[in-house]
Design an enzyme around this catalytic site. Sequence first.
Site, PDB file in Angstrom:
ATOM      1  N   ALA A   1       5.322   7.093 -11.448  1.00 31.68           N
ATOM      2  CA  ALA A   1       4.563   7.717 -12.378  1.00 31.68           C
ATOM      3  C   ALA A   1       5.277   9.435 -12.150  1.00 31.68           C
ATOM      4  O   ALA A   1       6.325   9.310 -11.074  1.00 31.68           O
ATOM      5  CB  ALA A   1       3.006   8.380 -11.799  1.00 31.68           C
TER       6      ALA A   1
ATOM      7  N   GLY B   1       4.174   3.997  -9.885  1.00 31.69           N
ATOM      8  CA  GLY B   1       3.503   3.017 -11.374  1.00 31.69           C
ATOM      9  C   GLY B   1       4.062   2.329 -11.189  1.00 31.69           C
ATOM     10  O   GLY B   1       3.255   1.087 -12.153  1.00 31.69           O
TER      11      GLY B   1
ATOM     12  N   GLU C   1       3.279  -1.307  -9.804  1.00 34.34           N
ATOM     13  CA  GLU C   1       0.995  -0.838  -9.983  1.00 34.34           C
ATOM     14  C   GLU C   1       1.424  -1.871 -11.493  1.00 34.34           C
ATOM     15  O   GLU C   1       0.646  -2.921 -11.583  1.00 34.34           O
ATOM     16  CB  GLU C   1       1.248   0.239  -9.432  1.00 34.34           C
ATOM     17  CG  GLU C   1       1.074   0.999  -8.178  1.00 34.34           C
ATOM     18  CD  GLU C   1       0.290   1.929  -7.770  1.00 34.34           C
ATOM     19  OE1 GLU C   1       0.211   2.900  -8.693  1.00 34.34           O
ATOM     20  OE2 GLU C   1      -0.655   1.915  -7.166  1.00 34.34           O
TER      21      GLU C   1
ATOM     22  N   GLU D   1       4.694   6.119  -2.516  1.00 40.10           N
ATOM     23  CA  GLU D   1       4.110   7.913  -3.133  1.00 40.10           C
ATOM     24  C   GLU D   1       3.329   7.851  -1.255  1.00 40.10           C
ATOM     25  O   GLU D   1       3.285   9.442  -2.031  1.00 40.10           O
ATOM     26  CB  GLU D   1       2.642   6.431  -3.116  1.00 40.10           C
ATOM     27  CG  GLU D   1       2.896   6.532  -5.181  1.00 40.10           C
ATOM     28  CD  GLU D   1       2.476   5.135  -5.204  1.00 40.10           C
ATOM     29  OE1 GLU D   1       3.012   4.165  -4.107  1.00 40.10           O
ATOM     30  OE2 GLU D   1       2.853   4.506  -5.742  1.00 40.10           O
TER      31      GLU D   1
END
Length: 257
Positions: free
Chosen positions: A63, A108, A111, A131
Amino acid sequence: MAYQNIYVDREGPLAIITVNRPKSLNALNSQTLRELTQAVRDNADQRALILTGAGDKAFVAGADISEMAPMTPWSAREFSELGHVVTALLEDIPCATIAAVNGYALGGGLELAVACDMIFASENARLGLPEVSLGVTPGFGGTQRLVRLVGKLRAKEMIFTAEMIDARTALDIGLVNAVLPPDRLLAHCKQVAEKIATRGPLAVARAKRLVERGYDMPLRAANRQEAESFALLFDTEDRREGMRAFIEKRSPRFTGK
Ligand code: DAK
């Protein structure tokens, strides 16, 4: 929708979606997540969809940290939802989805990859959920999908240490289907996608749904669902064509009916 951060190439029955923000290693900001959602939705009727990153360094490095840094809990929640929408969509659409992990797949990015049906990685790929090193938990389903793929022990080690693993280790723990030289990665993904595209589309779509839905169901209920799907497919033209083609010793011509 005109895309700014991704591009989409259609090649016959395949669609290739490329996250195109190489200056930030293809990090996912909210605009990119929205564009990805739209592109996946728009290409759900293709036979297979390949997801990759622009350049030779990253699939998706996570992200977008510069967008996340000033977020409030509420805007973080909204941001997380965007990630959950696109990852759930990848699992729900009838066509097969393949992540071509051509470099960093972090946070992300990983993911996104683990929401795909298959993951092929280049030899230079590095995968991880960093993260906790930023003071947050994974936010796009990483604590759930990774566990289902590699088991609790491996997933917890990756999540708690925030360390990256290389492509070979990812292969060893069952996180990727295969490792390819960088210049062979996309061609290999296309080959697999094209193979899937020759199979019965209704059967592939049903099989995907059975695997996805059945995973969290008690075995007996999931098997019953499988038996029902199997029976229903007997009423399709594709099933008749597939079996007829076998008996006539020719390739089937599936129409998705
Ligand atoms: N976001 C924004 N920019 C990024 C980025 C990222 N994730 N990753 C890399 N970049 C940018 C760098 O800032 C740099 O920009 P400039 O300085 O050139 O402007 C450029 O890409 C090139 O990166 P580096 O110079 O750092 O390249 P290196 O080869 O030295 O290092 C690296 C590559 C991938 C090891 C390094 O860039 C790195 O560590 N990147 C961050 C990786 C990371 O931590 N990813 C996880 C992001 S967190 C949640 C919702 C969502 C999430 C969590 C919670 N909730 C709402 C609960 C998701 C979280 C994440 O994904």
